[in-house]
Write an enzyme that holds these catalytic residues in place. Structure first.
Site, PDB file in Angstrom:
ATOM      1  N   ASP A   1     -43.949  28.540  89.421  1.00 19.35           N
ATOM      2  CA  ASP A   1     -44.896  29.551  89.923  1.00 19.35           C
ATOM      3  C   ASP A   1     -44.275  30.568  90.872  1.00 19.35           C
ATOM      4  OD1 ASP A   1     -44.599  27.301  91.649  1.00 19.35           O
ATOM      5  OD2 ASP A   1     -46.443  27.790  92.701  1.00 19.35           O
TER       6      ASP A   1
ATOM      7  N   GLU B   1     -46.221  24.857  92.705  1.00 23.30           N
ATOM      8  CA  GLU B   1     -45.601  24.302  93.920  1.00 23.30           C
ATOM      9  C   GLU B   1     -46.199  24.929  95.172  1.00 23.30           C
ATOM     10  OE1 GLU B   1     -43.585  23.512  97.322  1.00 23.30           O
ATOM     11  OE2 GLU B   1     -43.402  25.537  96.532  1.00 23.30           O
ATOM     12  N   GLU B   2     -46.630  26.186  95.048  1.00 25.18           N
ATOM     13  CA  GLU B   2     -47.014  26.959  96.240  1.00 25.18           C
ATOM     14  C   GLU B   2     -48.463  26.770  96.653  1.00 25.18           C
ATOM     15  OE1 GLU B   2     -44.982  28.640  98.046  1.00 25.18           O
ATOM     16  OE2 GLU B   2     -43.272  29.195  96.792  1.00 25.18           O
TER      17      GLU B   2
ATOM     18  N   ARG C   1     -28.982  16.729 102.872  1.00 22.16           N
ATOM     19  CA  ARG C   1     -29.373  16.007 104.079  1.00 22.16           C
ATOM     20  C   ARG C   1     -30.005  14.675 103.686  1.00 22.16           C
ATOM     21  NH1 ARG C   1     -30.657  16.616 109.499  1.00 22.16           N
ATOM     22  NH2 ARG C   1     -32.188  15.101 110.168  1.00 22.16           N
TER      23      ARG C   1
ATOM     24  N   HIS D   1     -40.209  34.260 100.554  1.00 24.66           N
ATOM     25  CA  HIS D   1     -41.580  34.714 100.824  1.00 24.66           C
ATOM     26  C   HIS D   1     -41.584  36.121 101.457  1.00 24.66           C
ATOM     27  CE1 HIS D   1     -43.768  30.627 100.407  1.00 24.66           C
ATOM     28  NE2 HIS D   1     -42.558  30.522  99.899  1.00 24.66           N
TER      29      HIS D   1
END
Ligand code: NI
Length: 395
Positions: free
Chosen positions: A84, A142-143, A183, A369
């Site tokens: 998306d 996802e958003e 990480r 974004h």
């Protein structure tokens, strides 16, 4: 030739093809859970590679499957990309800028999807060299809450059989192209949305003694709620409480009846997250009622925190060093942004790593974004090659 060298060479030779795929997806972005054309494009690309898949999962989701032919094995690992785009008007002057008004791939999901297709093409050529199944998840939404990942999990993508690992990657404009970051352990925060309405009794600002002033109550509540972070959260659990909206729609001499406040609560521990919700609600209620007002306090759960499995992530980091060279593999800090890949990591061992997409010399520095966001497309070589290499090494 060693596997790493072979895959680096394949990534170079498929670069233009994957770049064309990325540019096509970038030109025709679609909003969360509406990725019909993007999904159809992914399907037709998988068809052209001769890779089997199931589509229309939870709407526009696709799960492709590449089975190794070396021997029988139930082992499954998953690779994940997201489809998306965002409701942002693109302001880059790129020749392949978005053609869909008000919609833009400003979070790099076009990069993730095209990279995973490139990885699929590479992995498919190595089927005789592994046993088990590599599943490629192209997920919607996802958003946007509740997050496509949570819907795909409900649809059973992590079952029959349960995968041993899931791997995802994300663009990182702050990191130079050619580098990647890992990480182990806690990596990204849970994200909850807070919607508060403080109600009192409005009227003429000259006579506050006759009113129940919701502006003053809400202002004090904002300050008081910071105790969630400074007094109630354990110092060992990073916690953020931020408010970005405070709406008191009165005037210089008009006190309104109510004030609306909106904010975000982020942390890294599910038990504390639940306890914090309860404490915030109870505290705010008695605080406001103590001043004669009333309150609606709505908390909408977002994504959980994202934890990278320690063993898996250390293994993949070592393999990334083999593929990229030690100087190109960086250790990363904790982030308080969120990502719906987190849902997967609460079900199976997961690793979410970053690929550098920035290039200061070329002026490619805008963050995700942002309407000016773009990438150094050389990152696609890493995006497809490293993903393919890690998958083959892990399976
Ligand atoms: Ni993203």
């Amino acid at each position: 030739m060693k596997l790493a060298e072979e895959i680096r060479a394949l990534s170079n030779s498929y670069f233009e093809e994957v770049r064309a795929i990325r540019r096509h997806i970038h030109m025709y972005p679609e909003l969360s859970f509406k990725e019909e054309k993007t999904a159809a494009y992914v399907s037709s690309t998988l068809d052209s590679y001769g890779i089997a898949y199931r589509d229309k999962i939870a709407g526009t989701g696709i799960v492709a499957s590449i089975k190794g032919t070396q021997s029988e094995s139930d082992k499954v690992i998953c690779l994940r990309a997201d489809l998306d785009a965002l409701p942002i008007q693109e302001k880059t002057a790129l020749e392949y800028a978005s053609k869909n008004d008000g919609i833009m791939h400003a979070c790099g999901h076009d990069v993730h999807t095209s990279s995973l297709l490139g990885a699929a093409k590479i992995i498919n050529q190595y089927r005789s060299q592994f046993a088990g199944e590599i599943k490629l998840i192209f997920q919607p939404g996802e958003e946007l809450l509740p997050g496509g990942a949570s819907l795909l999990i409900k649809e059973g993508v992590l079952q029959h059989p349960v995968p041993e690992a899931i791997i995802g990657q994300h663009v990182m404009p702050e990191m130079p192209v050619g580098k990647v970051g890992f990480r182990p352990g806690l990596y990204m925060a849970s994200t909850d949305e807070l919607y508060i309405t403080v109600k009192g009794k409005g009227g003429h600002g000259a006579m506050p003694h006759k009113l129940i002033d919701p502006v003053m109550m809400a202002a004090q509540l904002l300050v008081a709620l910071q105790q969630v972070v400074s007094r109630w959260a354990s110092p060992s659990i990073p916690t953020v409480l931020s408010f970005g909206k405070f709406q008191a729609d009165g005037a210089t001499n008009v006190i309104p009846d109510e004030v609306k406040i909106e904010g975000t609560f982020r942390t890294f521990d599910e038990a504390w997250r639940a306890k914090a919700h309860e404490k915030m609600r109870n505290f705010a209620k008695s605080f406001i009622e103590g001043m004669g007002g009333t309150i609606d306090f709505d908390i909408r759960n977002g994504y959980p925190f994202l934890k990278n499995d320690e063993v898996l992530t250390k293994f993949l980091t070592q393999e990334a060093v083999q593929y990229m060279g030690a100087s190109n593999v960086e250790a990363m800090d904790l982030r308080t942004t969120g990502e719906d890949f987190a849902f997967y990591t609460h079900h199976v061992p997961g690793c979410f790593y970053r690929i550098g997409t920035g290039n200061i010399e070329k002026g490619i520095t805008a963050s995700v974004h942002n309407p000016h966001f773009s990438i150094d497309e050389d990152a696609l070589k890493t995006g497809m090659g490293l993903m393919a290499y890690l998958a083959i090494k892990k399976i």
